[in-house]
Design a protein around this motif. Sequence first.
Motif, mmCIF file in Angstrom:
data_model
loop_
_atom_site.group_PDB
_atom_site.id
_atom_site.type_symbol
_atom_site.label_atom_id
_atom_site.label_comp_id
_atom_site.label_asym_id
_atom_site.label_seq_id
_atom_site.Cartn_x
_atom_site.Cartn_y
_atom_site.Cartn_z
ATOM 1 N N ILE A 180 0.829 -1.228 0.000
ATOM 2 C CA ILE A 180 0.000 0.000 0.000
ATOM 3 C C ILE A 180 0.863 1.279 0.000
ATOM 4 C CG2 ILE A 180 -1.712 1.324 1.344
ATOM 5 C CD1 ILE A 180 -3.263 -0.974 0.593
ATOM 6 N N GLU A 187 0.599 4.309 -2.657
ATOM 7 C CA GLU A 187 0.237 5.660 -2.197
ATOM 8 C C GLU A 187 1.266 6.665 -2.695
ATOM 9 O OE1 GLU A 187 -0.270 5.328 2.063
ATOM 10 O OE2 GLU A 187 -2.449 5.128 1.818
ATOM 11 N N ILE A 220 -3.013 4.506 -5.760
ATOM 12 C CA ILE A 220 -3.734 3.684 -4.789
ATOM 13 C C ILE A 220 -5.246 3.665 -5.053
ATOM 14 C CG2 ILE A 220 -3.821 5.584 -3.098
ATOM 15 C CD1 ILE A 220 -3.439 1.920 -2.155
ATOM 16 N N ASP A 237 -8.005 0.780 -4.071
ATOM 17 C CA ASP A 237 -9.089 1.034 -3.109
ATOM 18 C C ASP A 237 -10.454 0.793 -3.760
ATOM 19 O OD1 ASP A 237 -7.436 1.638 -1.027
ATOM 20 O OD2 ASP A 237 -7.567 3.809 -1.237
ATOM 21 N N ASN A 260 -11.224 0.264 3.742
ATOM 22 C CA ASN A 260 -10.200 1.296 3.964
ATOM 23 C C ASN A 260 -10.010 2.150 2.715
ATOM 24 O OD1 ASN A 260 -8.839 0.583 6.695
ATOM 25 N ND2 ASN A 260 -9.059 -1.372 5.625
ATOM 26 N N SER A 305 -7.531 5.270 1.232
ATOM 27 C CA SER A 305 -6.364 6.111 1.450
ATOM 28 C C SER A 305 -6.748 7.584 1.262
ATOM 29 C CB SER A 305 -5.285 5.712 0.449
ATOM 30 O OG SER A 305 -4.420 6.766 0.236
ATOM 31 N N ARG A 306 -6.014 8.445 1.955
ATOM 32 C CA ARG A 306 -6.241 9.892 1.798
ATOM 33 C C ARG A 306 -6.043 10.297 0.335
ATOM 34 N NH1 ARG A 306 -2.159 13.940 2.138
ATOM 35 N NH2 ARG A 306 -0.763 12.271 2.688
ATOM 36 N N THR A 352 -6.714 8.577 -2.286
ATOM 37 C CA THR A 352 -7.911 8.228 -3.049
ATOM 38 C C THR A 352 -9.009 9.253 -2.804
ATOM 39 O OG1 THR A 352 -7.358 5.912 -2.748
ATOM 40 C CG2 THR A 352 -9.617 6.395 -3.410
#
Length: 456
Positions: free
Chosen positions: A244, A248, A253, A257, A283, A285-286, A288
């Motif tokens: 991950i 990222e 990512i 996601d 989950n 990611s920021r 995304t």
Amino acid sequence: MDNPTESTDDLSLLRSVCSFVLEEMERRRLIRNLELFSYTDLLTGLQNRNSFIKMLDKLSNEALGSLGVIYIDINGMKKINDSNGHEYGDRVIKKVADILKLHVECEAYRVGGDEFTVLCPNIGKQDFQVLTEKLIRDFDKNKEYNVSIGHTWKEGNVSADEEILKADDLMYAEKQRYYHAILQGDRMARAGVATELLRDIANHRFEVHYQPQICLKTGRIMGAEALVRKKSKRGSLILPDRFIPHYERERVICHLDLFVFQTVCADWQNWKRQGVETHISSNFSRVTLMASDIVAQIKQICRDYEVPPEKVTIEVTESISKLEPQQLIELMNQIVDEGFSVSLDDFGSKYSNLSILTTLDFSEIKFDKSLVDKLSSDAKSRIVMKNTMQICRELPMTRSLAEGIETVEQLDLLHQYHCDYGQGYYFAKPMSADAFLELLKKEQRTGTSVWIQSGP
Ligand code: C2E
Ligand code: MG
Ligand code: MG
């Protein structure tokens, strides 16, 4: 003593004068050295900024026939120093100076850490062109570093200041082109990583596992967190912490996601068709969540698989607060307006800041495993956990969930602190979609908690 006529064989006077003469000579040598040092760049031996300013002063008082100026700047000097050390950086600077010394009969100066200027007063256009071409050719030849060069030549009524500014601007324009080219390269590299990721997704290299989340009051399964795994070429499973962060960093990512979320929704629909309905957390990611249409995309996936948004929790970590405040508020509002829940994952890990709880409305706070780990052994951790749990209970509409529960002692303490939900190896490790479905079915069949009956 000028032309002595008498006592010319008396050396005593000469001897006593000698020491004064020597002293004066030494003084003059020191002054000469001091002047040299204050006008010379000690690393390269070129003239320094003081000397450059002095020269500019001189030129502004002179009637110049023509002036040629070359401005040179080493590209990415900071990166060169950061990745190879300052000694290496110094060597690069010296190499640039050596090329200048080789070709430039006019004045070359090191005017900044990685900046050089060449001033050629009263030079013919042709000669100046030949000089700049030679320099450019030699700088191009080396593969160790890159420079950006700007040059101007003007005849009659020349202002040195103006010409230097012009050369500096031209150098800067070239630098912009250099960085643009690097960015393009970066984008191409990123496109490469994205293609690879999309190929791995298409080749079924990713699997989604589910870890049950338990209501601590009843012991019943409340839902599950979806956790992605990657299959290695030899078939073993690779855990997300290994891949991950890479996706990222490469800003790709979102593909993963969204693939995980789509798989989660497809599984949910399948479970529903088999008669069980549960809650799922996925989950995000920021990185995304930075996409402007992300909520619309999540909503569309739910619609495709007929998953009601109330059954979905979007897990975000504290790093979400790094988004632009306006963008963050809009995002949270959109998610909540659509009916999804938002969970603050890994709360209490590293440097958690309580202010995030006052600025954003989370539907759930997930207490990090590191807090749960210390519960049985550390009295202070118990105080922190107990009181933050209390804060959570007082926040409207916010449920608490403890991650990484492994022992019955931890579970007992969390009961005491009125923690709503729990997740951890004590209950179950992440499992395949089919295994999770079996667990849900078993619970449905027996009508009681599978944990209370069969233990961990
Ligand atoms: P997380 O969201 O905090 O997930 C919980 C992690 O704790 C999972 O690790 C889970 O297997 C592990 N865990 C749960 N209970 C216990 C326990 O009792 N003991 C121990 N030792 N570990 C436990 P996992 O699956 O390796 O995931 C690591 C992280 O990777 C996740 O942390 C999450 O941040 C990230 N991740 C997983 N799937 C995705 C995804 O689809 N997208 C994104 N962006 N991140 C993901
Ligand atoms: Mg999580
Ligand atoms: Mg977590």
